[in-house]
Design an enzyme around this catalytic site. Structure first.
Site, short mmCIF file in Angstrom:
data_model
loop_
_atom_site.label_atom_id
_atom_site.label_comp_id
_atom_site.label_asym_id
_atom_site.label_seq_id
_atom_site.Cartn_x
_atom_site.Cartn_y
_atom_site.Cartn_z
N ARG A 50 9.83 37.28 47.12
CA ARG A 50 11.78 35.73 47.24
C ARG A 50 11.12 35.25 46.11
NH1 ARG A 50 10.57 30.84 48.92
NH2 ARG A 50 9.71 31.81 51.12
N TYR A 102 38.66 32.20 41.42
CA TYR A 102 38.34 33.31 42.60
C TYR A 102 38.19 32.41 44.02
CZ TYR A 102 36.37 35.91 46.53
OH TYR A 102 36.31 36.51 47.53
N ASP A 174 32.58 31.25 34.83
CA ASP A 174 32.04 32.41 35.61
C ASP A 174 32.69 33.86 34.94
OD1 ASP A 174 32.97 34.92 37.26
OD2 ASP A 174 33.00 33.18 39.25
N LYS A 199 30.97 43.20 40.89
CA LYS A 199 31.91 44.24 40.44
C LYS A 199 31.75 44.81 39.11
CE LYS A 199 34.34 41.56 43.31
NZ LYS A 199 33.77 40.22 43.07
O1 P1T Z 1 31.85 38.52 46.12
P1 P1T Z 1 30.84 37.84 45.20
O2 P1T Z 1 29.52 39.14 44.93
O3 P1T Z 1 30.06 36.27 46.10
O4 P1T Z 1 31.42 36.70 44.66
C1 P1T Z 1 32.41 35.48 44.04
C2 P1T Z 1 33.39 36.22 43.08
C3 P1T Z 1 32.57 35.52 42.21
N1 P1T Z 1 33.57 35.34 40.41
C4 P1T Z 1 34.53 36.31 41.24
C5 P1T Z 1 35.31 35.80 39.55
C6 P1T Z 1 35.18 37.31 41.41
O5 P1T Z 1 36.31 37.35 41.60
C7 P1T Z 1 33.96 37.00 42.64
C8 P1T Z 1 34.73 37.77 43.99
N2 P1T Z 1 36.18 38.42 44.06
C9 P1T Z 1 36.83 39.36 44.58
C10 P1T Z 1 35.53 39.79 45.87
C11 P1T Z 1 37.93 39.27 44.33
O6 P1T Z 1 38.23 40.32 45.26
O7 P1T Z 1 38.94 38.70 43.86
#
Ligand code: P1T
Length: 381
Positions: A50, A102, A174, A199
């Protein structure tokens, strides 16, 4: 606009060091929770995964390299990375948040962290007069997404960095939609970059992950402590796979962007399409800022269908190459209905203000042949 040619080399070599013990070109995957100690507190630099794990460490080195940052930290999801940033704050802190982040980011702030006496103000950070009015009260953090999800709003990072500095606030960007290939927020004055590595960085729709990058050593120590103390770390296998994905990030982004531009241009002229949201179109309100602060427009395109919601559903069901699913940034093309899917948790009134309605469709344009994507959209429309 063009990708910096150096990026193609940088991503291949980021955090890549042959294994010292065996000479293996690819790093070993240290699937271990703990490490031997020769006497209490004496070990070879690792005591518990961790806190630190060699596979994660190399991946974090790669993450820092591709964002041209001094430091990076990997997390188990994008939202876990976001949570670590908010945990820097003391109760009572005021945070300015871009109004079209998001849906899950908004949910994290509204439903979880607002309960800890944190004051989140969701405002339009692309509007100078709104920012000016909001920046009069003491603020600890400014949080933005650019291009934003799903309306592709473009926010001037350098301008917001100045506003944050004047307030003594941290600026968080972001950078998920642009990816490190097309945008470098730290160089524009941001303090923290956050990614959902689920992503573009992961790129294959097979993992959930998050990351953050900073230049400031003290800020890094604070965030590293939160990562260690709260423990939302990714597993070694995921770190290895995400590190592997980074090697193809530049070539993937080049193809994502090429295809997205073709898709945006096609949609713009289609009679069933009312409005296209893509920062690479000169008609986009953020086009000039995007040209200034980005090296490419990335692979996300949203549009409003001209028909009814029933027509939208029929369109989604007729698609054969695009798949209806949440998420984005994978090699395969996906289609999403923000109102009913990714942004269902956004308060209805705000959704309406942002234009996230029944007719809005978001495309994550993949790396397939552009002609196949255009033919698929044409037959479904
Ligand atoms: O899903 P996660 O890895 O926890 O990430 C969250 C997140 C943060 N910032 C942006 C710009 C994002 O698009 C996302 C997650 N978005 C999707 C799952 C979506 O389909 O838009």
């Amino acid at each position: 606009m063009a990708i910096d040619p150096k990026s193609f080399t940088q991503v291949v070599h980021a955090g890549a060091e042959p294994d010292q013990a065996t000479g293996a070109i690819m790093p070993p995957i240290y699937m271990t929770s703990t490490f031997v100690q020769s006497e209490p507190g004496v070990h070879q630099g690792y005591d518990y995964s961790r806190a630190d794990n060699p596979t994660r460490e190399l991946y974090e080195k790669a993450l820092a390299s591709i964002e041209s940052a001094n430091h990076a930290l990997a997390f188990a999801s994008g939202l876990a990375a976001e949570q670590a940033i908010i945990q820097l704050l003391d109760p009572g802190a005021r945070i300015l948040v871009s109004d079209d982040v998001y849906g899950g980011t908004g949910r994290l702030f509204r439903r979880l962290f607002a309960r800890y006496n944190l004051d989140f103000q969701f405002i339009d950070l692309s509007d100078d007069s709104v920012v000016k009015a909001a920046a009069t009260a003491p603020t600890k953090l400014i949080w933005l997404e650019t291009p934003s999800n799903p309306t592709m709003k473009v926010i001037d990072i350098a301008k917001l960095a100045k506003v944050a500095k004047a307030q003594g606030a941290l600026l968080v960007v972001d950078n998920t939609f642009a990816s490190p290939i097309f945008q470098s927020p730290l160089a524009l004055g941001a303090d923290i970059v956050v990614h959902s590595t689920t992503k573009y960085i992961g790129g294959h729709s097979d993992m959930i992950g998050g990351a953050l990058m900073v230049n400031d050593a003290k800020l890094f120590e604070q965030l590293k402590f939160i990562q260690f103390a709260a423990g939302a770390v990714p597993a070694p296998l995921e770190c290895f796979l995400l590190h592997r994905s980074i090697k193809t990030l530049a070539v993937r982004m080049q193809q994502h962007e090429k295809n997205a531009l073709a898709v945006a241009n096609f949609l713009q002229t289609h009679k069933q399409v009312k409005k296209v949201y893509y920062p690479g179109l000169s008609s986009h309100p953020g086009y000039d800022i995007a040209c200034r602060q980005m090296r490419g427009f990335s692979g996300m395109v949203s549009f409003d269908h001209r028909g009814s919601y029933a027509d939208v559903v029929a369109f989604l069901q007729k698609l054969r190459v695009f798949t209806l699913a949440e998420s984005l940034g994978g090699v395969e093309s996906l289609v999403n209905h923000p109102e009913k899917m990714t942004h269902a948790s956004v308060p209805e009134e705000l959704r309406r203000k942002l234009g996230i309605g029944p007719q809005m469709i978001r495309l994550s344009v993949g790396i397939e042949a552009a002609d196949d994507l255009l033919a698929d959209l044409a037959q479904a429309l």
